[in-house]
Design an enzyme around this catalytic site. Structure first.
Site, short mmCIF file in Angstrom:
data_model
loop_
_atom_site.label_atom_id
_atom_site.label_comp_id
_atom_site.label_asym_id
_atom_site.label_seq_id
_atom_site.Cartn_x
_atom_site.Cartn_y
_atom_site.Cartn_z
N ASP A 3 -1.01 -0.94 18.21
CA ASP A 3 -0.89 -0.27 16.91
C ASP A 3 -1.19 1.85 18.09
O ASP A 3 0.03 2.56 17.74
CB ASP A 3 -1.38 -0.06 15.67
CG ASP A 3 -0.75 0.77 14.86
OD1 ASP A 3 0.06 0.75 14.17
OD2 ASP A 3 -1.80 2.51 14.73
N THR A 41 1.32 -1.22 -0.20
CA THR A 41 -0.06 -0.33 -0.21
C THR A 41 1.47 1.30 -0.16
O THR A 41 0.60 2.12 -0.83
CB THR A 41 -0.67 -0.19 1.68
OG1 THR A 41 -1.72 -0.96 1.02
CG2 THR A 41 -1.74 1.74 1.37
N VAL A 42 1.32 1.52 0.94
CA VAL A 42 2.22 2.59 1.52
C VAL A 42 3.83 2.72 0.28
O VAL A 42 4.18 3.69 -0.39
CB VAL A 42 3.17 3.03 2.59
CG1 VAL A 42 3.42 3.84 2.87
CG2 VAL A 42 1.95 2.39 3.67
N LYS A 59 5.49 1.62 13.29
CA LYS A 59 5.61 2.02 14.32
C LYS A 59 5.67 0.77 14.98
O LYS A 59 6.78 1.24 16.42
CB LYS A 59 3.95 2.59 14.70
CG LYS A 59 3.60 2.05 13.95
CD LYS A 59 3.01 2.79 13.12
CE LYS A 59 1.65 1.50 11.86
NZ LYS A 59 0.67 2.65 11.26
N GLY A 83 -3.89 5.22 5.18
CA GLY A 83 -4.08 5.27 3.66
C GLY A 83 -2.51 5.55 3.24
O GLY A 83 -1.65 6.30 3.48
N GLU A 130 -3.65 -2.41 9.21
CA GLU A 130 -2.75 -3.10 9.52
C GLU A 130 -2.78 -4.57 8.75
O GLU A 130 -4.03 -4.51 8.14
CB GLU A 130 -1.90 -3.26 10.53
CG GLU A 130 -1.56 -1.72 11.71
CD GLU A 130 -0.09 -1.68 10.28
OE1 GLU A 130 0.64 -2.07 10.09
OE2 GLU A 130 -0.23 -0.09 10.52
N GLY A 134 -7.45 -0.02 2.74
CA GLY A 134 -6.13 -0.11 2.43
C GLY A 134 -5.26 0.86 4.18
O GLY A 134 -4.58 0.93 4.70
N LYS A 178 2.01 3.85 18.78
CA LYS A 178 2.53 5.01 18.11
C LYS A 178 2.62 6.22 20.01
O LYS A 178 3.46 6.88 20.28
CB LYS A 178 1.61 5.11 18.17
CG LYS A 178 0.98 5.08 16.54
CD LYS A 178 0.29 4.88 15.84
CE LYS A 178 -0.13 5.00 14.68
NZ LYS A 178 -1.38 4.38 13.89
N ILE A 184 -0.34 13.90 9.85
CA ILE A 184 0.32 15.33 10.55
C ILE A 184 1.86 14.73 10.67
O ILE A 184 2.81 14.02 11.67
CB ILE A 184 -0.39 14.63 11.47
CG1 ILE A 184 -2.65 14.79 11.76
CG2 ILE A 184 -0.58 16.38 12.82
CD1 ILE A 184 -3.16 14.16 12.92
N1 LIG Z 1 -0.73 1.00 4.98
C1 LIG Z 1 -1.22 2.38 5.70
O1 LIG Z 1 -2.04 3.12 5.84
C2 LIG Z 1 0.23 2.25 6.72
C3 LIG Z 1 0.03 4.03 7.70
C4 LIG Z 1 0.95 4.45 8.36
C5 LIG Z 1 1.95 3.43 8.90
N2 LIG Z 1 2.58 1.82 7.73
C6 LIG Z 1 3.29 1.36 8.08
O2 LIG Z 1 3.78 1.25 6.30
C7 LIG Z 1 4.39 -0.16 6.34
C8 LIG Z 1 4.12 -0.67 4.98
O3 LIG Z 1 2.49 -0.65 5.26
P1 LIG Z 1 1.11 -1.42 4.30
O4 LIG Z 1 0.18 -1.19 4.59
O5 LIG Z 1 2.17 -1.30 3.33
O6 LIG Z 1 2.07 -2.97 3.99
P2 LIG Z 1 1.34 -3.90 2.91
O7 LIG Z 1 0.87 -3.31 1.56
O8 LIG Z 1 0.98 -5.29 3.20
O9 LIG Z 1 2.91 -4.23 2.09
C9 LIG Z 1 3.71 -5.09 2.31
C10 LIG Z 1 5.20 -4.63 1.56
O10 LIG Z 1 6.34 -5.54 2.60
C11 LIG Z 1 7.37 -6.78 1.90
N3 LIG Z 1 7.97 -7.61 2.31
C12 LIG Z 1 7.09 -8.35 3.71
N4 LIG Z 1 7.71 -9.14 4.43
C13 LIG Z 1 8.79 -8.78 4.04
C14 LIG Z 1 10.45 -9.24 3.70
N5 LIG Z 1 10.84 -10.40 4.85
N6 LIG Z 1 10.70 -8.93 3.09
C15 LIG Z 1 10.64 -7.86 1.93
N7 LIG Z 1 10.00 -6.83 1.67
C16 LIG Z 1 8.78 -7.44 2.78
C17 LIG Z 1 5.64 -7.26 1.37
O11 LIG Z 1 5.96 -8.05 0.23
P3 LIG Z 1 5.62 -9.23 -1.25
O12 LIG Z 1 4.70 -7.08 -1.89
O13 LIG Z 1 6.54 -9.70 -1.78
O14 LIG Z 1 4.41 -9.18 -0.59
C18 LIG Z 1 4.94 -5.80 0.57
O15 LIG Z 1 5.33 -5.24 -0.70
C19 LIG Z 1 4.28 -1.15 7.71
O16 LIG Z 1 5.07 -0.80 8.63
C20 LIG Z 1 3.31 -0.38 8.30
O17 LIG Z 1 2.78 -0.46 9.80
C21 LIG Z 1 1.36 2.12 7.34
#
Ligand SMILES: NC(=O)c1ccc[n+]([C@@H]2O[C@H](COP(=O)([O-])OP(=O)(O)OC[C@H]3O[C@@H](n4cnc5c(N)ncnc54)[C@H](OP(=O)(O)O)[C@@H]3O)[C@@H](O)[C@H]2O)c1
Length: 425
Positions: free
Chosen positions: A202, A23-24, A106, A304, A191, A188, A206, A137
């Site tokens: 979570d 997602t991010v 986080k 998001g 988590e 999205g 934070k 923020i």
């Molecule tokens: N989504 C939000 O709104 C949001 C907001 C703030 C912070 N965050 C933080 O941002 C981070 C990413 O979140 P997300 O929502 O983008 O997660 P996501 O959509 O589930 O994507 C996770 C990504 O990490 C990759 N991954 C997982 N394990 C891995 C490993 N061992 N080695 C290399 N790559 C690996 C996955 O690879 P594959 O593509 O191969 O599966 C995927 O591309 C998290 O720490 C989350 O807490 C998210």
């Protein structure tokens, strides 16, 4: 008039190794492609599953972290994966190698805050994580830079976008909990492991990061008193509606009279006049209170793809001018201690009265029971909530009252006891 010197040199391109294309990660990649002024280039993307179909040049991807971490041409690591343990290894390795890191993880930062802070001090390499707290923020940089001389006395806010989205849908559209959660996941906001959001982990992660930057208090999230929203009952929402209040998952930390710090994440009843009442859906809101300024109110999207990517981008840009957190409050203040030695006013409801441990309360203000739903409102020592598990069992839910920290509980207890002794109850 003094002439302004034009920069005569071209800034070098910032070579980035990106971990995560979810997602991010995808949003960060997209924005960097569309922002040439940033002068940043993504050289390689680390992912988990090499077999997954990607929508961009397949040659950019690798499932071998070493291919990125050991590349001497990559100077900046942007870590956006959903596995906190692997993320910690990546971040540690990068900092040891002198590569600056931006992350939004986080869970990883909260679990290893002390080690990561020391590692940055030791290596002199920056680790920035604005996207990890309240997504869009800009709170961490404000806590670091602005509230430096004007010491904070309190922070209070909604710091988890998914639970706020779920509660908004339940209260505004009368959607059942599971349906609201599904919507949050589809959009999205949630988590990958939804329990991290709905059980309050979570928000606790934070809050523990915010405590370090706001008060210089470094503690593990598991030391905090916290719970989520998964046990809230439809009758709790009805009770709030009857009083024209909302229920929000609130993170709160405030200095106590004894110089220690009270900090918790718990559902809370919110009056209509409270700034937090207007924080809907995936938005976050945070109120800071300090001696001279009084109050500031921050509001923005707290989850998001794009809002989080915007914070990540801001950190990448900050690295260009050598920005790093100085952790001044940890380094210079006598670190402030966390305490559960304070009274908190709570409402507890249950499907059976026997599940409510009423003798744990210092005093009870209100008690009701009808149609198999019972509830009490009273004051309890935070330490008792921290130690006891009765209020966490199935069928029991707890919501803190508005302005829940109760300074005069001892006085009230004594006056009630004297009335009892005088036979006036
Ligand atoms: N989504 C939000 O709104 C949001 C907001 C703030 C912070 N965050 C933080 O941002 C981070 C990413 O979140 P997300 O929502 O983008 O997660 P996501 O959509 O589930 O994507 C996770 C990504 O990490 C990759 N991954 C997982 N394990 C891995 C490993 N061992 N080695 C290399 N790559 C690996 C996955 O690879 P594959 O593509 O191969 O599966 C995927 O591309 C998290 O720490 C989350 O807490 C998210």
């Amino acid at each position: 008039m003094l002439p302004i010197k034009k920069e005569s040199f071209q800034k070098p391109v910032q070579s980035i190794g990106l971990f995560g294309y979810g997602t991010v990660g995808k949003a960060v990649y997209g924005i960097i492609q569309n922002t040439p002024g940033l002068q940043a280039s993504i050289e390689k993307i680390g992912i988990k599953d090499p077999g997954k179909k990607r929508n961009i040049n397949e040659g950019l991807f690798t499932a071998h972290a070493g291919e990125i971490l050991n590349n001497p041409c990559i100077h900046t690591i942007v870590e956006l994966i959903d596995d906190a343990d692997v993320a910690y290894q990546i971040v540690k390795d990068a900092l040891w190698q002198g590569k600056a890191v931006v992350t939004a993880n986080k869970k990883m930062i909260a679990a290893h805050f002390d080690e990561l802070w020391r590692l940055q001090k030791h290596t002199g390499t920056p680790l920035l994580y604005e996207g990890a707290c309240c997504a869009s923020i800009p709170i961490i940089r404000n806590l670091e830079e602005y509230y430096d001389t004007d010491a904070l006395s309190k922070i209070r806010g909604i710091i988890n976008g998914s639970t706020n989205f779920i509660l908004s849908r339940m209260q505004d559209d009368a959607l059942p909990f599971t349906e609201a959660l599904l919507q949050a996941q589809q959009l999205g906001f949630a988590e990958t492991n939804a329990l991290l959001d709905i059980d309050g982990h979570d928000a606790a992660n934070k809050l523990s990061i915010l405590l370090a930057h706001a008060f210089g208090c470094v503690i593990k999230p598991e030391s905090l008193l916290y719970a989520g929203i998964s046990k809230l009952h439809g009758d709790d929402v009805k009770y709030a509606n009857q009083r024209k209040q909302k229920i929000k998952l609130v993170a709160q930390a405030q200095k106590l009279k004894n110089g220690k710090l009270a900090a918790f994440v718990l559902p809370q009843f919110i009056e209509a006049a409270d700034e937090l009442a207007d924080i809907h859906n995936e938005f976050n809101g945070l109120i800071t209170e300090s001696h001279y300024t009084d109050k500031h109110f921050f509001k923005g999207k707290g989850a998001g793809a794009l809002p989080t990517a915007a914070a990540v981008l801001s950190d990448i840009a900050a690295l260009r001018y050598g920005y790093k957190y100085e952790y001044k409050k940890i380094s210079t203040q006598n670190s402030i201690q966390l305490s559960n030695d304070y009274y908190i006013k709570v409402y507890v409801s249950a499907d059976a009265f026997s599940k409510i441990k009423s003798h744990a309360f210092e005093y009870i203000d209100e008690s009701q029971s009808q149609y198999g739903y019972c509830a009490v409102t009273g004051v309890i020592l935070a330490q008792k909530l921290w130690e006891d598990t009765w209020w966490r069992q199935p069928g029991v839910s707890l919501v803190t009252c508005t302005d829940p920290i109760t300074p005069d509980a001892d006085y009230k207890k004594i006056s009630r006891r004297s009335l009892e002794l005088a036979g006036i109850t």
